[in-house]
Structure formats: structure tokens, C-alpha cells
Design a protein around this motif. Structure first.
Motif, PDB file in Angstrom:
ATOM      1  N   ILE A   1       5.751  40.411   1.483  1.00  0.00           N
ATOM      2  CA  ILE A   1       7.132  40.981   1.736  1.00  0.00           C
ATOM      3  C   ILE A   1       7.915  42.249   0.960  1.00  0.00           C
ATOM      4  O   ILE A   1       7.414  42.315  -0.129  1.00  0.00           O
ATOM      5  CB  ILE A   1       7.780  39.495   0.752  1.00  0.00           C
ATOM      6  N   ASP A   2       9.088  42.524   1.833  1.00  0.00           N
ATOM      7  CA  ASP A   2       9.201  43.792   1.890  1.00  0.00           C
ATOM      8  C   ASP A   2      10.698  43.704   0.627  1.00  0.00           C
ATOM      9  O   ASP A   2      11.668  43.294   2.467  1.00  0.00           O
ATOM     10  CB  ASP A   2       8.921  45.033   2.373  1.00  0.00           C
ATOM     11  N   TYR A   3      11.606  43.763   0.202  1.00  0.00           N
ATOM     12  CA  TYR A   3      12.555  43.529   0.287  1.00  0.00           C
ATOM     13  C   TYR A   3      13.806  44.222  -0.349  1.00  0.00           C
ATOM     14  O   TYR A   3      12.903  45.331  -0.699  1.00  0.00           O
ATOM     15  CB  TYR A   3      13.116  42.428  -2.022  1.00  0.00           C
ATOM     16  N   ARG A   4      15.079  44.686   0.379  1.00  0.00           N
ATOM     17  CA  ARG A   4      15.209  45.573   0.484  1.00  0.00           C
ATOM     18  C   ARG A   4      16.635  44.852   0.102  1.00  0.00           C
ATOM     19  O   ARG A   4      16.854  45.757  -0.927  1.00  0.00           O
ATOM     20  CB  ARG A   4      15.628  45.142   2.327  1.00  0.00           C
ATOM     21  N   VAL A   5      17.772  44.346   0.281  1.00  0.00           N
ATOM     22  CA  VAL A   5      19.258  43.889  -0.262  1.00  0.00           C
ATOM     23  C   VAL A   5      18.739  42.037  -0.540  1.00  0.00           C
ATOM     24  O   VAL A   5      18.611  41.434   0.368  1.00  0.00           O
ATOM     25  CB  VAL A   5      20.401  44.313   1.269  1.00  0.00           C
ATOM     26  N   PRO A   6      19.155  42.327  -2.106  1.00  0.00           N
ATOM     27  CA  PRO A   6      19.519  40.796  -2.166  1.00  0.00           C
ATOM     28  C   PRO A   6      20.329  39.531  -1.399  1.00  0.00           C
ATOM     29  O   PRO A   6      21.460  40.316  -0.866  1.00  0.00           O
ATOM     30  CB  PRO A   6      19.650  40.541  -4.081  1.00  0.00           C
ATOM     31  N   VAL A   7      19.447  38.414  -1.235  1.00  0.00           N
ATOM     32  CA  VAL A   7      20.330  37.525  -0.643  1.00  0.00           C
ATOM     33  C   VAL A   7      21.373  36.461  -1.961  1.00  0.00           C
ATOM     34  O   VAL A   7      20.733  35.982  -2.451  1.00  0.00           O
ATOM     35  CB  VAL A   7      19.954  36.618   0.485  1.00  0.00           C
ATOM     36  N   HIS A   8      22.890  36.334  -1.376  1.00  0.00           N
ATOM     37  CA  HIS A   8      23.351  35.728  -2.456  1.00  0.00           C
ATOM     38  C   HIS A   8      24.307  34.510  -1.689  1.00  0.00           C
ATOM     39  O   HIS A   8      23.729  34.163  -0.373  1.00  0.00           O
ATOM     40  CB  HIS A   8      24.822  35.910  -2.323  1.00  0.00           C
ATOM     41  N   LEU A   9      24.227  33.008  -2.172  1.00  0.00           N
ATOM     42  CA  LEU A   9      24.368  31.771  -1.898  1.00  0.00           C
ATOM     43  C   LEU A   9      25.215  32.208  -0.608  1.00  0.00           C
ATOM     44  O   LEU A   9      24.985  31.084  -0.685  1.00  0.00           O
ATOM     45  CB  LEU A   9      24.441  30.332  -3.131  1.00  0.00           C
ATOM     46  N   ALA A  10      26.442  32.698  -0.997  1.00  0.00           N
ATOM     47  CA  ALA A  10      27.582  32.673   0.492  1.00  0.00           C
ATOM     48  C   ALA A  10      27.185  33.131   2.067  1.00  0.00           C
ATOM     49  O   ALA A  10      27.482  32.930   2.842  1.00  0.00           O
ATOM     50  CB  ALA A  10      28.877  33.233   0.339  1.00  0.00           C
ATOM     51  N   ASN A  11      26.283  33.891   1.560  1.00  0.00           N
ATOM     52  CA  ASN A  11      25.072  34.777   2.904  1.00  0.00           C
ATOM     53  C   ASN A  11      25.384  33.258   3.607  1.00  0.00           C
ATOM     54  O   ASN A  11      24.416  32.799   3.857  1.00  0.00           O
ATOM     55  CB  ASN A  11      24.035  35.522   2.749  1.00  0.00           C
ATOM     56  N   GLN A  12      25.399  34.106   4.909  1.00  0.00           N
ATOM     57  CA  GLN A  12      24.115  32.937   6.451  1.00  0.00           C
ATOM     58  C   GLN A  12      23.443  33.660   6.367  1.00  0.00           C
ATOM     59  O   GLN A  12      24.297  35.391   7.582  1.00  0.00           O
ATOM     60  CB  GLN A  12      25.728  33.003   7.253  1.00  0.00           C
ATOM     61  N   ILE A  13      22.277  33.954   6.707  1.00  0.00           N
ATOM     62  CA  ILE A  13      21.297  34.612   7.306  1.00  0.00           C
ATOM     63  C   ILE A  13      20.094  34.178   8.241  1.00  0.00           C
ATOM     64  O   ILE A  13      20.701  32.670   8.292  1.00  0.00           O
ATOM     65  CB  ILE A  13      20.002  34.882   5.726  1.00  0.00           C
ATOM     66  N   THR A  14      19.631  34.896   8.885  1.00  0.00           N
ATOM     67  CA  THR A  14      18.693  34.302   9.639  1.00  0.00           C
ATOM     68  C   THR A  14      17.346  34.896   9.749  1.00  0.00           C
ATOM     69  O   THR A  14      17.546  36.591   9.513  1.00  0.00           O
ATOM     70  CB  THR A  14      19.840  35.050  10.930  1.00  0.00           C
ATOM     71  N   VAL A  15      16.596  34.005  10.076  1.00  0.00           N
ATOM     72  CA  VAL A  15      15.031  34.985  10.113  1.00  0.00           C
ATOM     73  C   VAL A  15      14.868  35.184  11.699  1.00  0.00           C
ATOM     74  O   VAL A  15      15.014  34.229  12.449  1.00  0.00           O
ATOM     75  CB  VAL A  15      13.750  34.454   8.926  1.00  0.00           C
ATOM     76  N   GLU A  16      13.980  36.535  12.370  1.00  0.00           N
ATOM     77  CA  GLU A  16      13.464  36.737  13.155  1.00  0.00           C
ATOM     78  C   GLU A  16      12.002  37.052  13.308  1.00  0.00           C
ATOM     79  O   GLU A  16      11.831  37.424  12.155  1.00  0.00           O
ATOM     80  CB  GLU A  16      14.229  38.819  13.343  1.00  0.00           C
ATOM     81  N   THR A  17      11.626  36.335  13.790  1.00  0.00           N
ATOM     82  CA  THR A  17      10.175  36.428  13.799  1.00  0.00           C
ATOM     83  C   THR A  17       9.754  36.288  15.101  1.00  0.00           C
ATOM     84  O   THR A  17      10.600  36.389  15.930  1.00  0.00           O
ATOM     85  CB  THR A  17       9.876  34.355  13.594  1.00  0.00           C
ATOM     86  N   ARG A  18       8.703  37.358  15.043  1.00  0.00           N
ATOM     87  CA  ARG A  18       7.625  37.593  15.988  1.00  0.00           C
ATOM     88  C   ARG A  18       6.624  38.099  16.025  1.00  0.00           C
ATOM     89  O   ARG A  18       5.791  38.473  14.707  1.00  0.00           O
ATOM     90  CB  ARG A  18       8.619  39.489  16.963  1.00  0.00           C
ATOM     91  N   CYS A  19       5.793  38.252  17.103  1.00  0.00           N
ATOM     92  CA  CYS A  19       4.645  37.795  16.778  1.00  0.00           C
ATOM     93  C   CYS A  19       3.921  39.626  17.080  1.00  0.00           C
ATOM     94  O   CYS A  19       4.677  40.642  17.559  1.00  0.00           O
ATOM     95  CB  CYS A  19       3.598  37.489  18.371  1.00  0.00           C
ATOM     96  N   LEU A  20       3.733  40.000  16.139  1.00  0.00           N
ATOM     97  CA  LEU A  20       3.054  41.828  15.971  1.00  0.00           C
ATOM     98  C   LEU A  20       1.377  41.722  16.563  1.00  0.00           C
ATOM     99  O   LEU A  20       1.577  42.998  17.546  1.00  0.00           O
ATOM    100  CB  LEU A  20       2.807  42.074  14.676  1.00  0.00           C
ATOM    101  N   LYS A  21       0.958  40.908  16.443  1.00  0.00           N
ATOM    102  CA  LYS A  21      -1.103  41.179  16.611  1.00  0.00           C
ATOM    103  C   LYS A  21      -1.628  40.251  16.798  1.00  0.00           C
ATOM    104  O   LYS A  21      -1.641  38.836  15.983  1.00  0.00           O
ATOM    105  CB  LYS A  21      -2.232  41.652  15.404  1.00  0.00           C
ATOM    106  N   VAL A  22      -2.639  40.079  18.383  1.00  0.00           N
ATOM    107  CA  VAL A  22      -3.021  38.714  18.486  1.00  0.00           C
ATOM    108  C   VAL A  22      -4.719  39.332  18.384  1.00  0.00           C
ATOM    109  O   VAL A  22      -4.963  40.752  19.509  1.00  0.00           O
ATOM    110  CB  VAL A  22      -3.059  38.773  20.399  1.00  0.00           C
ATOM    111  N   GLY A  23      -5.547  38.965  17.544  1.00  0.00           N
ATOM    112  CA  GLY A  23      -6.943  38.981  17.566  1.00  0.00           C
ATOM    113  C   GLY A  23      -7.665  37.827  18.118  1.00  0.00           C
ATOM    114  O   GLY A  23      -6.597  37.331  19.144  1.00  0.00           O
ATOM    115  N   THR A  24      -9.313  38.244  18.172  1.00  0.00           N
ATOM    116  CA  THR A  24     -10.024  37.057  18.183  1.00  0.00           C
ATOM    117  C   THR A  24      -9.682  35.735  17.416  1.00  0.00           C
ATOM    118  O   THR A  24      -9.441  34.458  18.341  1.00  0.00           O
ATOM    119  CB  THR A  24     -11.432  37.194  17.944  1.00  0.00           C
ATOM    120  N   LYS A  25      -9.737  36.048  15.745  1.00  0.00           N
ATOM    121  CA  LYS A  25      -9.289  34.402  15.678  1.00  0.00           C
ATOM    122  C   LYS A  25      -8.211  34.451  14.681  1.00  0.00           C
ATOM    123  O   LYS A  25      -7.860  33.401  14.305  1.00  0.00           O
ATOM    124  CB  LYS A  25     -10.521  34.280  14.413  1.00  0.00           C
TER     125      LYS A  25
END
Length: 138
Positions: free
Chosen positions: A59-83
């Protein structure tokens, strides 16, 4: 392609510093990861037999999240290996029409056979979906 997951910030996520505690970000990543896995893994999959081990989190933290924030997490696949495969995460909110990044992270997911207690190749049914998610992001 990335998966967008709106996050409801719980009062218990906030610490005495009046911002979301650092450990809560891992829960937010998990919510995004589960949304992505719903696109990859068949609904009747038996997780007791074949599953995943979370081998690494960053995790790299950039800007604090506060209770009033409306946040979204964007998830993506970066790499596919063998296992294993790598997932990337960005937690953001919108401020004046601009995307404000609060944190970014990455996890390594290892495929695992719980009956034999050994790592295994990524299941054949998962691989095309993971690769598609990765390729769409390029």
C-alpha cells in the motif's frame, strides 16, 4: 478493464486522527478483489478445494480518507503468471470533477490446492478472464 467498487466508510474505520486507519485500506482492497473475482471465477466454484492465498500486499498512502469522503476502489489485473497473478488497486474520490487518489496498492494471489496443501497452476477457466482483464487495461 478495471472493476469499480463503491466503498461505504464505516465509523469504526476512522481512528483518533480523524481519518481512515491504515489497516482499513486492506479491507477496501479485499472488497475490490472480490468484485473482480466474481468476473473471473465461476459462481459454483468450490473454494474449499481450490482457492487462493494472499501472498503479498503493498500500500502506498497518498491523501488521507475521512469519514465524509465518498470513495471507490478500482481493481485491475496487472500480471498473470503460471501459479499466481497480481492485482492493482487505486482508492479514489472525486473532488471538483477531478479524481483524487488516496492510496494505491498491489497484491499477489497464489492459486492453492487445499487438499494437497500445494500451489497449483491458475485454473484453466480463470486464465482467459484474468488475461482479458489485464489486456483491456493496456
Amino acid at each position: 478493464m478495471s472493476i469499480l467498487t463503491p466503498i461505504q466508510i464505516r465509523f469504526s474505520d476512522v481512528d483518533l486522527g480523524r481519518h481512515v486507519h491504515n489497516a482499513a485500506y486492506l479491507h477496501y482492497f479485499e472488497l475490490g478483489r472480490m468484485d473482480l473475482l466474481r468476473k473471473v471465477v465461476e459462481p459454483d466454484h468450490d473454494w474449499v478445494k481450490i482457492g487462493l492465498i494472499l501472498a503479498r500486499n503493498e500500500i502506498d498512502y497518498r491523501v488521507p480518507v475521512h469519514l465524509a469522503n465518498q470513495i471507490t476502489v478500482e481493481t485491475r489485473c496487472l500480471k498473470v503468471g503460471t501459479k499466481s497473478f497480481n492485482l492493482g488497486y487505486t482508492i479514489f474520490s472525486m473532488r471538483e470533477g477531478e479524481r483524487l487518489i488516496h492510496a494505491q496498492g498491489m497484491s499477489v494471489m497464489v492459486c492453492f490446492n487445499y487438499a494437497t496443501q500445494q500451489t497449483i497452476a491458475i485454473p484453466a477457466t480463470w486464465r482467459p478472464a484474468l488475461q482479458q482483464l489485464m489486456n483491456d487495461g493496456q
